[in-house]
Design an enzyme around this catalytic site. Structure first.
Site, PDB file in Angstrom:
ATOM      1  N   ASP A  32       0.859  -1.184   0.000  1.00  0.00           N
ATOM      2  CA  ASP A  32       0.000   0.000   0.000  1.00  0.00           C
ATOM      3  C   ASP A  32       0.891   1.229   0.000  1.00  0.00           C
ATOM      4  OD1 ASP A  32      -1.818   2.103   0.681  1.00  0.00           O
ATOM      5  OD2 ASP A  32      -3.113   0.659   1.683  1.00  0.00           O
ATOM      6  N   ASN A  88     -12.704  -3.163   3.848  1.00  0.00           N
ATOM      7  CA  ASN A  88     -13.750  -2.177   4.064  1.00  0.00           C
ATOM      8  C   ASN A  88     -14.687  -2.222   2.868  1.00  0.00           C
ATOM      9  OD1 ASN A  88     -12.267  -1.259   6.349  1.00  0.00           O
ATOM     10  ND2 ASN A  88     -10.998  -0.015   5.001  1.00  0.00           N
ATOM     11  N   GLN A  95     -14.196   2.327   2.889  1.00  0.00           N
ATOM     12  CA  GLN A  95     -13.658   1.939   1.578  1.00  0.00           C
ATOM     13  C   GLN A  95     -13.360   3.191   0.766  1.00  0.00           C
ATOM     14  OE1 GLN A  95     -16.156  -0.623  -0.831  1.00  0.00           O
ATOM     15  NE2 GLN A  95     -14.496  -1.059  -2.256  1.00  0.00           N
ATOM     16  N   HIS A 101     -10.498  -5.256  -2.044  1.00  0.00           N
ATOM     17  CA  HIS A 101      -9.125  -5.504  -1.621  1.00  0.00           C
ATOM     18  C   HIS A 101      -9.086  -5.854  -0.142  1.00  0.00           C
ATOM     19  CE1 HIS A 101      -9.864  -1.169  -1.135  1.00  0.00           C
ATOM     20  NE2 HIS A 101      -8.954  -1.155  -0.170  1.00  0.00           N
ATOM     21  N   HIS A 103      -6.602  -5.746   3.198  1.00  0.00           N
ATOM     22  CA  HIS A 103      -5.413  -5.151   3.797  1.00  0.00           C
ATOM     23  C   HIS A 103      -4.753  -6.208   4.670  1.00  0.00           C
ATOM     24  CE1 HIS A 103      -6.373  -0.822   3.044  1.00  0.00           C
ATOM     25  NE2 HIS A 103      -7.602  -1.308   2.989  1.00  0.00           N
TER      26      HIS A 103
END
Length: 141
Positions: A32, A88, A95, A101, A103
């Site tokens: 990220d 999220n 989100q 996705h 994390h």
């Protein structure tokens, strides 16, 4: 199908640079850009799905099948004492990119930059109310 203006679709097609840690036919994992802790990684299906509600069973299986291997590698590399794995769905849940996705956030201690606050409301729900919710969800499945 990929979305034209989706940043994660562009990353999946290698049109936008990223720090890839894992890739196969269906899944891409990359660091990220907004590192919460060292090694904070995003795992995405290459096939676009806005969120978990839109995720196909096949893509879900492909993504989740990679999580143990990637998590172990992150733990070994960062020396993390734990790992938060979260997604999220929807703006109200935080989100910020409309592409499903996960994390993977390596955790080192309680003061490492990540925090999730849980407020338990057990007293707000009776056993009968919980049973009704469980039954209603079960019926939808």
């Amino acid at each position: 199908m990929q979305k034209e203006n989706c940043i994660f679709c562009k990353i999946a097609k290698h049109e936008v640079p990223s720090h890839v840690v894992f890739e196969n036919e269906q899944v891409l994992a990359f660091l990220d850009l907004s590192q919460v802790t060292k090694g904070h990684t995003l795992v995405i299906p290459k096939q676009h799905a806005d969120n978990v509600y839109d995720l196909s069973v096949e893509d879900a299986q492909a993504v989740f099948a990679t999580i143990p291997e990637i998590s172990r590698a992150l733990q070994q590399e960062t020396g993390a004492a734990g790992m938060n794995i979260l997604s999220n769905t929807g703006k109200v849940a935080g989100q910020s990119v409309s592409h499903f996705h996960l994390h993977l956030i390596p955790r080192h201690d309680k003061h490492d930059g990540f925090g999730a606050k849980w407020e338990v409301h057990n007293e707000d729900y009776t056993a009968d109310e919980l049973a009704a919710v469980a039954g209603a969800v079960k019926n939808r499945l």
